[in-house]
Design an enzyme around this catalytic site. Structure first.
Site, PDB file in Angstrom:
ATOM      1  NE  ARG A 107      -3.248   2.820   2.582  1.00  0.00           N
ATOM      2  CZ  ARG A 107      -3.471   3.390   3.641  1.00  0.00           C
ATOM      3  NH1 ARG A 107      -3.210   2.903   4.753  1.00  0.00           N
ATOM      4  NH2 ARG A 107      -3.797   4.599   3.699  1.00  0.00           N
ATOM      5  CG  HIS A 152      -1.512   8.757   3.109  1.00  0.00           C
ATOM      6  ND1 HIS A 152      -1.586   7.323   3.266  1.00  0.00           N
ATOM      7  CD2 HIS A 152      -1.033   9.015   4.381  1.00  0.00           C
ATOM      8  CE1 HIS A 152      -1.159   6.949   4.505  1.00  0.00           C
ATOM      9  NE2 HIS A 152      -0.869   8.120   5.125  1.00  0.00           N
ATOM     10  CD  GLU A 197      -4.659   7.483  10.332  1.00  0.00           C
ATOM     11  OE1 GLU A 197      -4.505   8.611  10.852  1.00  0.00           O
ATOM     12  OE2 GLU A 197      -4.327   6.354  10.392  1.00  0.00           O
ATOM     13  CG  ASN A 337      -5.323   3.296   8.919  1.00  0.00           C
ATOM     14  OD1 ASN A 337      -5.623   2.667   7.844  1.00  0.00           O
ATOM     15  ND2 ASN A 337      -4.891   4.721   8.159  1.00  0.00           N
ATOM     16  CE1 TYR A 339      -0.044   2.852  13.587  1.00  0.00           C
ATOM     17  CE2 TYR A 339      -1.865   3.471  12.772  1.00  0.00           C
ATOM     18  CZ  TYR A 339      -0.679   3.231  12.602  1.00  0.00           C
ATOM     19  OH  TYR A 339      -0.187   3.433  11.349  1.00  0.00           O
ATOM     20  CD  GLU A 397      -1.916   3.915   8.174  1.00  0.00           C
ATOM     21  OE1 GLU A 397      -1.591   4.328   9.265  1.00  0.00           O
ATOM     22  OE2 GLU A 397      -2.013   4.594   7.064  1.00  0.00           O
TER      23      GLU A 397
END
Ligand SMILES: *[C@@H]1O[C@H](CO)[C@@H](O)[C@H](O)[C@H]1NC(C)=O
Ligand SMILES: *[C@@H]1O[C@H](CO)[C@@H](O)[C@H](O)[C@H]1NC(C)=O
Ligand SMILES: *[C@@H]1O[C@H](CO)[C@@H](O)[C@H](O)[C@H]1NC(C)=O
Length: 493
Positions: A107, A152, A197, A337, A339, A397
């Site tokens: 990606r 992005h 995002e 994504n 985290y 992500e």
């Protein structure tokens, strides 16, 4: 990179990891110990973070070029992306890492101003087109599926000067750009991500004002940004379906920033649901829900707050019927994504300033920058499955931050292991998740953190004239998972 959420939190809390950094960094295997045959393992980067070559061969100035050159003090180590990992000249070195890992997909993002220097598709820079043709062709020649992010975080400065995402003209600019990319690369690229995002990009760029374009307009600018972004996404999706899908047969989706919230008291369940609707539902509901539009709780509460502030109109814009229908169902997959999770806490008074997203949400939570919460990833996948009728999902992500260079990166190994296991568990339990993309392939320019924060499976020797890349322990670990396709809990490095 859930980057600025973190920066923002640094000031508010320094949550000591009483039980050590890696508390909870393990998850037991549930069900099959093998990844499904069609599950794809990949890695991610983005153009500005790795390419460098910021003004070469006709590339135009981007908002991040402008921002870093004029505000070095706002970047933790005063650095910028002028050279970054020099992938513009050293893609072959990136390719070596990708083939070494045997990555199934890569990606990466396309720098808008490298191909269209001032953002307008009337003016094309052929050198930029050639660069991406080279990247795509080399990936395919090595059996690696390209997955392209169209937007992005970065964009041409010229478009920003006309208001960027606060102006509805961004919709046409973006659709023109996406259309050109489908036209030029869609014969070979079958996986497209419109935006990365959106919440982080709009909240920190147009609400809080910590990243370009540094607009500080909380509860208004950020909402307008997301509104225009969703329209741009939906319109680009429709163009692909109408003009390209039949010939090219690819998929178009979006990469949403997701979060999960932990709580201990069952009375917090409603709070949890509210936090999920505001954080994940905000972008997902308009695209993936049956009814479309923003989550009802946001529509209702932001209208109420706006009225209380003496406004005639809600700060949260509304979609008319036509736009609601364009956006509803405008994704072939949901990229997430993820985290870390936050812990819900009892708020001791009003949350945030008025107006703001934080005040509208009015839920307080704590986030540990170095948290490892694999159960949160499993939780998000299940929440999305239940909420949106199990759409095809791919982790776009997920990664671990080191604040210094560590080659024996045992924390990243544990993080990767437990999060891959969480994804496998979710797949075993019926979530339609078909891939995992680690952030990041290689240490790179981590936005306001500069080069001081490291997310790579590979390191870069920044004093070496050829910016030599070399593997960390986590690269060896991931390689073993990819080649064996068995439960990561079974793999030892
Ligand atoms: C992957 O395979 C499983 C069953 O083997 C199937 O249910 C799922 O739809 C497939 N997913 C994709 C994206 O092809
Ligand atoms: C759970 O929350 C309720 C309502 O806030 C509170 O009255 C109760 O004491 C809490 N229980 C625990 C175990 O913290
Ligand atoms: C980094 O590169 C410099 C210059 O070539 C070299 O002297 C040094 O040994 C390298 N460091 C590592 C860790 O490879």
């Amino acid at each position: 990179m859930k980057f600025l959420g973190l920066l923002f939190l640094i000031g508010i809390l320094s949550f000591p990891s009483i039980l050590g950094k890696q508390e909870g960094c393990y998850i037991a295997a549930k069900g099959s110990l093998h990844f499904p045959a069609n599950f794809s393992f990949g890695v991610a980067t983005s153009a500005h973070q790795v390419e460098g070559g910021w003004n070469e061969d006709g590339k135009g100035v981007s908002i991040w070029d402008d921002f870093t050159h004029n505000n070095p003090g706002l970047i933790m180590d005063g650095s910028n992306g002028d050279i970054a990992d020099d992938s513009y000249h050293r893609f072959d070195d990136d390719l070596k890492m990708l083939t070494d890992l045997k990555a199934g997909h890569y990606r990466f993002s396309i720098s808008w101003s490298r191909i269209f220097p001032n953002g307008d598709v009337s003016f094309k820079n052929q050198a930029g087109v050639d660069y991406y043709n080279g990247v795509i062709d080399k990936l395919l020649a090595n059996g690696i599926t390209p997955m392209v992010t169209i937007h992005h975080t970065n964009m041409p400065l010229e478009i920003q000067k006309r208001g960027g995402f606060t102006s509805s003209m961004i919709i046409e600019y973006f659709v023109d750009f996406a259309t050109e990319l489908f036209e030029m690369f869609g014969d070979r690229v079958k996986n497209w991500i419109t935006f990365n995002e959106p919440w982080n990009f709009c909240n920190f760029g147009y609400g809080v004002g910590l990243i370009p374009p540094l607009f500080s307009d909380p509860g208004l600018g950020d909402y307008l940004c997301i509104h225009n972004l969703l329209k741009a996404h939906g319109a680009a999706y429709r163009v692909y379906k109408e003009k390209f899908f039949q010939k090219q047969g690819g998929k178009v989706g979006i990469a949403l920033d997701t979060n999960f919230f932990s709580f201990t008291n069952s009375s917090d369940e409603a709070t949890f649901e509210r936090a999920m609707q505001f954080n994940v539902g905000y972008l997902a509901h308009p695209i993936f829900s049956k009814d479309g539009g923003y989550p009802p709780v946001m529509v209702h509460d932001i209208a109420r707050n706006s009225l209380e502030e003496g406004r005639f109109r809600s700060r949260l814009p509304t979609f008319d019927r036509e736009w609601r229908d364009i956006i509803k169902g405008s994704a072939d997959f949901l990229g997430l994504n993820y985290y870390r999770s936050s812990s819900l806490i009892q708020s001791s008074g009003p949350v945030g300033t008025s107006p703001s997203f934080e005040r509208d949400l009015s839920v307080e939570s704590l986030t540990d920058l170095h948290a490892c919460n694999p159960e949160g990833l499993e939780g998000v996948l299940h929440w999305l499955r239940k909420e949106y009728n199990n759409p095809p999902m791919i982790v776009t992500e997920n990664g671990w931050r080191d604040d210094e260079l560590k080659i024996e990166d045992d924390e990243r190994v544990a993080f990767l292991k437990s999060h891959l296991q969480a994804v496998l568990n979710a797949a075993n339990e019926g979530c339609n998740v078909y891939g995992y993309t680690h952030w990041s392939l290689v240490d790179n320019f981590e936005w306001v953190f500069g080069f001081s924060t490291k997310f790579g499976l590979y390191a870069v020797n920044r004093t070496s004239p050829v910016l030599e890349r070399y593997p960390k322990k986590s690269a060896h670990f991931y390689k073993k998972v990819i080649s064996s396709r068995v439960s990561p809990n079974k793999i030892i490095v």
